[in-house]
Design an enzyme around this catalytic site. Structure first.
Site, PDB file in Angstrom:
ATOM      1  N   TYR A   1       2.434   1.278   1.577  1.00 29.24           N
ATOM      2  CA  TYR A   1       2.969   1.443   0.225  1.00 29.24           C
ATOM      3  C   TYR A   1       4.361   0.810   0.181  1.00 29.24           C
ATOM      4  O   TYR A   1       4.779   0.162   1.145  1.00 29.24           O
ATOM      5  CB  TYR A   1       2.946   2.913  -0.175  1.00 29.24           C
ATOM      6  CG  TYR A   1       1.537   3.396  -0.437  1.00 29.24           C
ATOM      7  CD1 TYR A   1       0.974   3.314  -1.705  1.00 29.24           C
ATOM      8  CD2 TYR A   1       0.749   3.904   0.592  1.00 29.24           C
ATOM      9  CE1 TYR A   1      -0.333   3.724  -1.942  1.00 29.24           C
ATOM     10  CE2 TYR A   1      -0.563   4.312   0.369  1.00 29.24           C
ATOM     11  CZ  TYR A   1      -1.100   4.220  -0.899  1.00 29.24           C
ATOM     12  OH  TYR A   1      -2.388   4.603  -1.125  1.00 29.24           O
TER      13      TYR A   1
ATOM     14  N   ALA B   1      -6.238  17.398   6.346  1.00 32.32           N
ATOM     15  CA  ALA B   1      -6.688  17.076   4.990  1.00 32.32           C
ATOM     16  C   ALA B   1      -8.182  17.294   4.865  1.00 32.32           C
ATOM     17  O   ALA B   1      -8.635  18.214   4.195  1.00 32.32           O
ATOM     18  CB  ALA B   1      -6.306  15.639   4.634  1.00 32.32           C
TER      19      ALA B   1
END
Length: 407
Positions: free
Chosen positions: A170, A345
């Protein structure tokens, strides 16, 4: 027998968690109109009720041009009441609340972010696909300042912590990596220069955090491909983050636009991924070239463990281990190795009350089979485990069965 650290409290800066577990900042895809929804509320409340120490909403863009999906959070004043509803529910269940803040850089498209996507340098992103424009210096300063604004909005929304996203390819990661940063000014060239934007974002975030917000940073152990950052470079980045005042680092790896499965491991179920796509041209393209664009990376439990140990030896600040934790045995292993927290997660997508089950039942493993259906689905609609989806289409059932049979 050594006593487990798992259910002992521990601190991240000014924040103390009831245990050592964190719901990792994995994209939920539950934010229609870039705003929180009942679905997002229900999921994070369930994880908090399931015993987690802290749950992390992911990810919230600090500006509109940092959005990578239409069903992703954009952190702005008008959504604060909706976020406050979620944090109140999390706190009522005894957990802390964190929100991941970031900017996706070149991982976007004009139809989503409202402009030509930006990055450290100009180029083309095949995964969008789109042309990308290099940021001007005044824009770099504006985005860095937006990280500080995001921290203040997070406080107003009731969050106890923020996680600055500096990994996975990112925008901050795009400045750090020589693969995406070809600038010739003070933001490019040497690693020292390439860290400059990250330092600016951290200065804004730490100033806004004051003494009542914890600041974690997700950072890579390596980019996961030739020409990206390797482990020695990433340790230098981590040392700089420590000097910037970060309260903890979340150690991950991979570059979404170059090595996507290095982040998550296993195979991407292409049929499941394309089934939910609305654009026919994209559906056809991914079906034809998906295996080339998204190569497999073998999955094993605790797959970042060996690399992360090198960071533990080099750093003093608290570290959060993430990557392939699905069993109590491996969670205890990373905590016994000096990592202060264990983040999960997919285990909590499969089983939101996994932490409570570990507490009540002792040694066990969650039911996640790592077919990665949740990942394939979340890019088009919301995140969900195939075990919890009624009436799966036959083509998806067959793909899941084939994947399980391969093992």
């Amino acid at each position: 027998m050594k006593e487990s650290l798992l259910f002992t409290p521990a601190s991240i800066g000014p924040l103390t968690l009831r245990n050592r577990t964190i719901r990792a900042a994995a994209f939920e895809g539950m934010c229609e109109g870039n705003s929180p929804t009942d679905l997002l509320y229900d999921y994070h409340r369930s994880v908090a009720a399931g015993g987690i120490g802290m749950t992390t909403l992911a990810y919230a863009s600090v500006t509109r041009n940092g959005l990578s999906f239409p069903h992703q959070l954009w952190l702005r004043p008008e959504i604060v009441p909706g976020l406050r509803r979620i944090t109140d529910a999390i706190h009522k269940e005894g957990a802390a609340a964190s929100i991941q803040i970031g900017h996706c850089g070149n991982m976007s498209h004009r139809a989503i972010c409202g402009c030509t996507p930006v990055s450290a340098s100009s180029g083309f992103n095949i995964y969008s696909p789109t042309l990308v424009r290099g940021l001007r210096k005044d824009e770099i300063r504006e985005i860095a300042e937006a990280f500080g604004t995001a921290v203040n909005l997070a406080r107003e929304a009731g969050f106890d912590a923020v996680e600055v996203h500096a990994g996975h390819g990112y925008l901050i990661s795009q400045f750090l990596s020589p693969y995406t940063n070809r600038r010739r000014d003070e933001y490019g060239g040497s690693l020292e220069n390439r860290m400059r934007f990250m330092e600016m974002c951290m200065a804004e975030a730490m100033t806004a955090a004051r003494d009542d917000m914890a600041v974690l940073v997700k950072t890579n152990t390596r980019d996961g491909f030739k020409g990206g950052l390797e482990i020695d470079d990433c340790i230098e980045v981590a040392r700089r983050l420590e000097r910037c005042g970060a309260h903890a680092l979340v150690l991950s790896g991979g570059f979404v636009s170059k090595a996507p499965m290095y982040v998550m491991r296993g195979r991407m179920p292409i049929r499941s991924m394309t089934h939910y796509m609305k654009q026919l041209w994209l559906k056809a393209g991914v079906r034809m070239a998906g295996r080339f664009m998204i190569p497999d990376e073998p999955f094993r439990e605790a797959y970042f463990y060996e690399d992360s140990l090198k960071f533990r030896q080099a750093l003093r600040l608290p570290l959060v281990y993430v990557g392939g934790l699905v069993s109590r045995e491996k969670i205890d292993m990373v905590l016994d190795s000096g990592f202060e927290f264990a983040a999960m997660a997919r285990a909590l997508i499969n089983e939101p009350d996994f932490v409570n089950r570990m507490r009540d039942a002792g040694e066990l493993r969650c039911g996640c089979d790592h077919t990665n259906y949740c990942i394939a689905r979340m890019y088009s609609i919301e995140m969900a485990c195939h075990r919890h989806v009624k009436d799966l289409p036959p083509c998806i059932k067959r793909e899941i069965d084939r994947e399980l049979a391969r093992r």
